[in-house]
Design an enzyme around this catalytic site. Sequence first.
Site, PDB file in Angstrom:
ATOM      1  N   THR A  20       0.553  -1.031   0.048  1.00 12.14           N
ATOM      2  CA  THR A  20       0.086  -0.082  -0.605  1.00 12.14           C
ATOM      3  C   THR A  20       1.194   1.315   0.099  1.00 12.14           C
ATOM      4  OG1 THR A  20      -1.851  -1.061   1.514  1.00 12.14           O
ATOM      5  CG2 THR A  20      -1.789   1.570   1.671  1.00 12.14           C
ATOM      6  N   HIS A  72      -6.495 -11.090   0.348  1.00 12.55           N
ATOM      7  CA  HIS A  72      -5.833 -10.518   1.838  1.00 12.55           C
ATOM      8  C   HIS A  72      -6.950 -10.637   2.621  1.00 12.55           C
ATOM      9  CE1 HIS A  72      -3.736  -7.947   3.954  1.00 12.55           C
ATOM     10  NE2 HIS A  72      -3.627  -6.834   3.633  1.00 12.55           N
ATOM     11  N   ASN A 130      -3.589 -10.032   8.181  1.00  7.38           N
ATOM     12  CA  ASN A 130      -2.587  -8.100   8.702  1.00  7.38           C
ATOM     13  C   ASN A 130      -4.317  -7.242   9.828  1.00  7.38           C
ATOM     14  OD1 ASN A 130      -0.454  -8.728   7.528  1.00  7.38           O
ATOM     15  ND2 ASN A 130      -0.410  -7.262   6.233  1.00  7.38           N
ATOM     16  N   TYR A 140      -7.240  -7.852   8.182  1.00  8.04           N
ATOM     17  CA  TYR A 140      -8.713  -6.940   8.407  1.00  8.04           C
ATOM     18  C   TYR A 140      -9.886  -7.410   8.155  1.00  8.04           C
ATOM     19  CZ  TYR A 140      -4.862  -3.651   7.363  1.00  8.04           C
ATOM     20  OH  TYR A 140      -3.556  -2.184   7.115  1.00  8.04           O
ATOM     21  N   ASN A 162      -3.080  -4.604  14.370  1.00 10.87           N
ATOM     22  CA  ASN A 162      -4.800  -4.160  13.964  1.00 10.87           C
ATOM     23  C   ASN A 162      -5.383  -4.258  14.985  1.00 10.87           C
ATOM     24  OD1 ASN A 162      -4.177  -2.546  12.097  1.00 10.87           O
ATOM     25  ND2 ASN A 162      -4.348  -3.663  10.431  1.00 10.87           N
TER      26      ASN A 162
END
Length: 380
Positions: free
Chosen positions: A40, A188, A191, A193, A248
């Site tokens: 990103t 994805h 991480n 999400y 996260n």
Amino acid sequence: MAEEEESKKGEMEKRAIPLLTPHRLGNFNLSHRIVLAPLTRMRSYNFVAQSHAVLFYSQRTTKGGFLIGEASGISDTAQGYPNTPGIWTREQVAAWKPIVNAVHEKGGIFFCQLWHAGRVSDYSYQPDGQPPISSTDKPLTAEINGSSAADYPPPRRLNTHEISQVVNDFRIAAKNAMEAGFDGVEIHGANGYLLDQFLKDQVNDRTDEYGGSLENRCRFPLEVVKAVADEIGADRVGLRLSPFADYNDCGDSNPEALGLHMAESLNKYGILYCHMIEPRMITQFEKSETKLSLLPMRKAFKGSFIVAGGYNRDGGNEAIASGSADLVAFGRLFLANPDLPRRFEINAELNKYDRSTFYTFDPVVGYTDYPFLKLDTKTN
Ligand SMILES: Cc1cc2nc3c(=O)[nH]c(=O)nc-3n(C[C@H](O)[C@H](O)[C@H](O)COP(=O)(O)O)c2cc1C
């Protein structure tokens, strides 16, 4: 004749470097095993990929090299950061085309990473200022990337009947990615999400068939895998996972069981690859010593296995030589060294990455201005 000998010698030296040996990734013939990790960069203004990404990706393309694009939002509820690209509107699909073309022109193989941030978002990124969606209604509690968790509002727990709509958003995004010209997609699931928020028991507190047991927590991510594979073909689908990480605020009490269950379950869908982040990467960027390993998952998964997280030239070569991975994805080193495969080939010094420009919006600085090796005509 001398030239022929030279080139033979060059080829032999190359073969001696495990990262520079070819790999057959399903239908794709990769000329080496150095993968561009998804990165990103927050330079996609208004969620639309920009023309300056043509240069970023083509700089990092080699003939037969494999590149994974930066996380791209699958729907209007998927975003959580400024200026990350999407793949859900016609405009976004059209904007990706010249970027994908540029990679193809240089002979690269390019996958689009499909992403939904889930609760790592806030009202300003959501349609009509709604709360972000998640597996849970618990907000983030840890400090993330220097911003306080207070910046993340409590998410709205998805109702059971809404989950199939999100699965469908992933399916349509995969179709869009193919229309943009990508060779395939990486889902994805890492991480912290949305998919990870279902996988991990420290976040997922659901009582329906998408929560509780390991099987139930894996259900939604596997439904996404199936839907995407049915749409574009399993041989064009990869999945990224980070069972051991707790970025996260998304950890699990038994990451080994989780990683193994996913690796085994994926075999049913016959997807192209599984991409896992090393257990040593407890936070996004810091390495720590651990005895934990991805080997059980590598052994369980029948497709190609990509590892990432804290690799350098030696570590990558070792992973390939020992058979613990088929491919190695490089994030920060590839970000700062557009000619990373060439540098690994001749064991050249590497440019240092500048963390302060990872996520700035400049179309050049810290993005496409990392230098190539000097006096190396092969790379430019
Ligand atoms: C600037 C930056 C952006 C990243 N963006 C993504 C992303 O979009 N998707 C993803 O799965 N991982 C992302 N990551 C994680 C990397 O893909 C990779 O797993 C991580 O950098 C560790 O690998 P490394 O030690 O080779 O850098 C990002 C990392 C960095 C440094």
